[in-house]
Design an enzyme around this catalytic site. Structure first.
Site, PDB file in Angstrom:
ATOM      1  N   ASP A 184       5.327   5.060   2.227  1.00  0.00           N
ATOM      2  CA  ASP A 184       5.610   6.209   3.097  1.00  0.00           C
ATOM      3  C   ASP A 184       6.496   5.789   4.269  1.00  0.00           C
ATOM      4  O   ASP A 184       7.448   6.485   4.637  1.00  0.00           O
ATOM      5  CB  ASP A 184       4.300   6.800   3.636  1.00  0.00           C
ATOM      6  CG  ASP A 184       3.467   7.454   2.541  1.00  0.00           C
ATOM      7  OD1 ASP A 184       4.034   7.748   1.466  1.00  0.00           O
ATOM      8  OD2 ASP A 184       2.258   7.657   2.757  1.00  0.00           O
ATOM      9  N   SER A 233       0.832  -1.203   0.000  1.00  0.00           N
ATOM     10  CA  SER A 233       0.000   0.000   0.000  1.00  0.00           C
ATOM     11  C   SER A 233       0.866   1.253   0.000  1.00  0.00           C
ATOM     12  O   SER A 233       2.079   1.191   0.205  1.00  0.00           O
ATOM     13  CB  SER A 233      -0.891   0.015   1.254  1.00  0.00           C
ATOM     14  OG  SER A 233      -0.094   0.194   2.416  1.00  0.00           O
ATOM     15  N   LYS A 234       0.218   2.390  -0.196  1.00  0.00           N
ATOM     16  CA  LYS A 234       0.917   3.681  -0.149  1.00  0.00           C
ATOM     17  C   LYS A 234       1.563   3.873   1.226  1.00  0.00           C
ATOM     18  O   LYS A 234       2.678   4.402   1.328  1.00  0.00           O
ATOM     19  CB  LYS A 234      -0.065   4.817  -0.440  1.00  0.00           C
ATOM     20  CG  LYS A 234       0.568   6.202  -0.333  1.00  0.00           C
ATOM     21  CD  LYS A 234      -0.454   7.291  -0.536  1.00  0.00           C
ATOM     22  CE  LYS A 234       0.156   8.663  -0.310  1.00  0.00           C
ATOM     23  NZ  LYS A 234       0.603   8.890   1.082  1.00  0.00           N
ATOM     24  N   ARG A 235       0.876   3.422   2.261  1.00  0.00           N
ATOM     25  CA  ARG A 235       1.401   3.563   3.620  1.00  0.00           C
ATOM     26  C   ARG A 235       2.738   2.841   3.777  1.00  0.00           C
ATOM     27  O   ARG A 235       3.642   3.331   4.443  1.00  0.00           O
ATOM     28  CB  ARG A 235       0.383   3.028   4.618  1.00  0.00           C
ATOM     29  CG  ARG A 235       0.753   3.274   6.074  1.00  0.00           C
ATOM     30  CD  ARG A 235      -0.332   2.790   7.008  1.00  0.00           C
ATOM     31  NE  ARG A 235      -1.596   3.485   6.788  1.00  0.00           N
ATOM     32  CZ  ARG A 235      -2.750   3.120   7.339  1.00  0.00           C
ATOM     33  NH1 ARG A 235      -2.794   2.067   8.120  1.00  0.00           N
ATOM     34  NH2 ARG A 235      -3.849   3.803   7.088  1.00  0.00           N
TER      35      ARG A 235
END
Length: 506
Positions: free
Chosen positions: A271, A266-268
């Site tokens: 990040d 995921s994007k998380r």
């Protein structure tokens, strides 16, 4: 393979940046199409008007272009099966939605979102799950439970409605998935999905993608495994519309898993780990979501990385060009289980593709960075510099750190190296060395080494001690490629100047 022409589609929704899971799906479609001399189609599935994001469609096209996936038919490219944007095909879908109602495969439903939410909440309170299905449909407000006159009155009054598929009871639905083999579902576990909404006069994904795939003569549907539960509905829609004979073959790709732990990437995760999960930068309200392009990755490295997330060639080979991937790709070698994403491996792929590049090509990329720093250099010289250090870097952006001393004299010296190497008789020796360096004619690496070696021998000093001090004077630290090559390339005058500066400053 059948004799039918291969036609595949990548059909993203313009709801934000394109995740690399979606890019991998596009790539596998592209490789499959090109392997079999077929067509790769980009179709924009914008039926969910509430989730539309401005700029997302342009982002998708730019991503495909950057990665080298040439689109044969699409919104920009055109084609005989257009339009290629679902919002421009709304009249087409209504016809088939009506046909399903007329033939008894679907029905009108008038239940409001609030009423459905209340039923879900009630079921949840009773520790049950509400489903709009064969068991509940006749207790709901729809054309199966209401009289024909009441249905007509509601529609004429402008009451919002949807068309739901009437899932048959206790029917086994079987498919031979190209990745997963034979898969069977029973309709008793399925609900009556919404196919069309009067509110925006648009179909849902389920109806739109079936109609479009049929009308665009799609031969194979290659998509992520999250769509596997939708297969029985889609097959039933092909049956209901009498299109089973031309139904495409299905292939459901494995998930791309997060680097550690459970779940899909995921994007998380990006990040948290400091790595991109999108092909290009995407502007957010509170900053920018990193893209592979802007992070310094080569498109061919990203393609190579994604190709091996879920597919393998059956050999030990890891580095591939797009042409090699087209030649070797087969759906049969796609794995069923999820593929774990490794950010370090992503960097490795970029480094490997960087090393494979011609020095002149890398020099051209590096020259733009040098220009930004106010440095002027001949392309030939820069190519030579890049050739010496390219195996030490993962990205073009890291070249400056490894090569700055080729373009400017050091203004600082690594204190650890100074303490270890610049001591005893070294400073005095360096002063004497400049006199010998001025005598070197031709200024080639071998001549420089011969002159320094003779001086070291004459003074009885350690070769390693002197050479490390000499490197410190030229580059400012204890790093860099062959020392004599550095001296040759920066020139006789600059070399002597730097040694004198080190003696004066240290």
């Amino acid at each position: 393979m059948t004799t039918r022409k291969v036609r595949v589609r990548f059909a993203p929704s313009p709801t934000g940046p394109l995740h690399i899971g979606g890019v991998r799906t596009a790539l596998f479609n592209y490789l499959f199409a090109k392997k079999h001399g077929g067509d790769f189609i980009l179709r924009i599935e914008d039926t969910d008007s509430t989730r539309f994001v401005e700029g997302a469609e342009e982002y998708i096209n730019e991503s495909m272009e950057w990665l080298g996936m040439t689109i044969d038919e699409g919104v920009k490219q055109g084609g005989e099966y257009g339009p290629y944007k679902q919002s421009e095909r709304r009249e087409i879908y209504k016809k088939y939605a009506d046909q399903l109602v007329e033939t008894g495969w679907a029905y009108y439903a008038f239940d409001t979102p609030e009423e459905l939410d209340a039923l879900r909440a009630q079921a949840e309170a009773e520790k049950k799950t509400f489903a709009y299905d064969m068991h509940s449909r006749c207790n709901m407000k729809n054309s199966l439970s209401l009289s024909e006159d009441e249905v007509k009155q509601r529609m004429e009054a402008g009451e919002p409605w949807v068309i739901r598929f009437k899932m048959p009871e206790d029917t086994d639905v079987q498919t031979n998935d190209m990745v997963r083999g034979s898969v069977t579902f029973n309709t008793n576990t399925l609900d009556d999905k919404v196919l069309y909404k009067s509110a925006d006069k648009l179909p849902t994904y389920h109806l739109a993608n079936i109609v479009d795939d049929h009308l665009m003569d799609i031969s194979h549907v290659i998509r992520g495994e999250e769509w596997l539960p939708s297969v029985p509905l889609h097959i039933m829609l092909y049956r209901a519309l009498k299109w089973e004979e031309t139904m495409p073959q299905f292939a459901h790709l494995p998930l791309i898993l997060k680097p550690t732990g459970k779940g899909k990437l995921s994007k998380r995760d990006g990040d948290k780990g400091g790595f991109p999960v999108f092909p290009l930068n995407w502007q957010l309200e509170d900053g920018i979501a990193m893209g592979y392009r802007e992070s310094g990755y080569f498109p061919e490295a990203v393609v190579n990385l994604l190709a091996l997330l879920g597919w393998n060639p059956g050999t030990e080979q890891e580095l591939f060009s797009m042409d090699e991937l087209v030649e070797l790709f087969s759906i049969e070698r796609v794995n069923k289980s999820g593929a774990r994403f490794d950010p370090d491996k992503a960097k490795w792929f970029n480094q490997q593709h960087l090393v494979r590049k011609d020095d002149a090509e890398l020099a051209e990329l590096f020259l733009s960075e040098l220009s930004e720093k106010g440095m002027k250099a001949e392309p030939g010289f820069v190519a030579q510099v890049v050739g010496l250090v390219k195996e030490r870097v993962n990205f073009v952006s890291e070249l400056w750190e490894q090569t700055a001393f080729f373009f400017e004299a050091p203004v600082e010296y690594d204190p650890k190296v100074v303490k270890k190497r610049w001591k005893g008789d070294v400073p005095a020796f360096m002063t004497e060395l400049t006199v010998e360096l001025e005598k070197v004619s031709g200024w080639k690496a071998d001549d420089i080494k011969t002159a320094i070696s003779a001086q070291i021998e004459a003074k009885g000093l350690g070769f390693g001690l002197v050479m490390n001090a000499f490197r410190l004077a030229l580059v400012g630290g204890g790093f860099g490629p062959d020392l004599m090559t550095i001296a040759e390339m920066i020139g006789q005058e600059e070399t002597i100047k730097r040694v004198n500066a080190a003696v004066e400053n240290l």
